[in-house]
Design an enzyme around this catalytic site. Structure first.
Site, PDB file in Angstrom:
ATOM      1  N   ILE A  96      39.043  35.784  43.427  1.00 45.38           N
ATOM      2  CA  ILE A  96      40.151  35.528  44.340  1.00 45.38           C
ATOM      3  C   ILE A  96      39.747  34.522  45.408  1.00 45.38           C
ATOM      4  CG2 ILE A  96      39.535  37.567  45.726  1.00 45.38           C
ATOM      5  CD1 ILE A  96      42.575  37.921  46.305  1.00 45.38           C
ATOM      6  N   CYS A  97      40.709  33.784  45.908  1.00 51.30           N
ATOM      7  CA  CYS A  97      40.574  32.860  47.037  1.00 51.30           C
ATOM      8  C   CYS A  97      39.700  31.665  46.660  1.00 51.30           C
ATOM      9  CB  CYS A  97      40.054  33.605  48.271  1.00 51.30           C
ATOM     10  SG  CYS A  97      40.269  32.707  49.820  1.00 51.30           S
ATOM     11  N   ALA A  98      38.571  31.490  47.306  1.00 49.40           N
ATOM     12  CA  ALA A  98      37.664  30.392  46.982  1.00 49.40           C
ATOM     13  C   ALA A  98      36.787  30.715  45.777  1.00 49.40           C
ATOM     14  CB  ALA A  98      36.789  30.060  48.187  1.00 49.40           C
TER      15      ALA A  98
END
Length: 182
Positions: free
Chosen positions: A102-104
Site C-alpha cells: 500500500i501507498c509507496a
C-alpha cells in the site's frame, strides 16, 4: 487458517499497517507483525512504536500464505533497501503466494520485479516507479496474486481486498458491514 506476514520497517505508516493487521485478525486470518529491523519494537513515521510478533531474521516463511508491505517514509525506503525483503517477495511470487503493498510500498514490489504486466496503483506522484506495471488510479488494484493500494485513505478497502482474496467476497462484505465501513 490462512496466515500472512506484514513487514514493519522503521518509518512505517501507522494507519496503513495497523488497519490491515486489525481487519485481517477480525477475519480470522493470521497476520503477524515482523520487524525487518530485527528488534522487538518498530517505530512508525509519526513516532508510534509497537511491539513486533517476531523478527524477520530466523523466521520460517514457508508457513505464510502472503506477505504485506505497509507504506510510509522512510519505512518504504528501508524495505526497498533490504535485500532479504526483495528475495522474500520474489520467492512468494514464484510460489504463487500473495504479495500486497500500500501507498509507496508498491514501488518495492516493482523493485523486486513483480509488477511487469500487472495492474498496480501507488501513492500519487510515484507512478513512474511502478516499472513494468499497467498503472491504474483506482483505490485498490488486484491482479492475480498481487494487491496494491494508494494510501492511508484506502487502507480499509486494501485490507478488505486481502480478506476477499483469502476468504471470499461474502466474508469481506460481512466484515465491512461489521466495522460500519459500508
Amino acid at each position: 487458517m490462512k496466515k500472512t506476514a506484514i513487514l514493519f520497517a522503521n518509518g512505517y505508516e501507522e494507519v496503513e499497517a495497523l488497519t490491515v493487521v486489525d481487519l485481517l485478525r477480525r477475519a480470522k486470518i493470521g497476520c503477524e507483525i515482523l520487524s525487518v529491523a530485527d528488534s522487538g519494537h518498530v517505530t512508525g513515521s509519526h513516532g508510534i512504536s509497537i511491539g513486533a510478533d517476531r523478527n524477520f531474521s530466523g523466521t520460517d516463511f514457508s508457513q505464510y500464505d502472503g506477505v504485506i508491505l505497509p507504506g510510509g517514509m522512510p519505512g518504504t525506503t528501508n524495505l526497498a533497501a533490504d535485500e532479504r525483503v526483495l528475495a522474500l517477495l520474489r520467492s512468494f511470487a514464484a510460489a504463487g503466494k500473495l504479495t500486497a503493498a500500500i501507498c509507496a510500498a508498491p514501488t518495492v514490489l516493482a523493485k523486486a520485479g513483480l509488477l511487469e504486466g500487472k495492474k498496480a496503483v501507488c501513492y500519487p506522484g510515484m507512478e513512474e516507479q511502478l516499472t513494468g506495471a499497467k498503472v491504474s488510479f483506482d483505490p485498490v488494484a488486484v491482479d492475480g496474486t498481487v494487491i496494491t493500494s494508494r494510501g492511508l485513505g484506502t487502507a480499509i478497502p486494501f485490507a478488505l481486498s486481502i480478506v476477499q482474496y483469502f476468504e471470499g467476497r461474502e466474508r469481506a462484505e460481512a466484515l465491512a458491514s461489521s466495522v460500519v465501513y459500508r
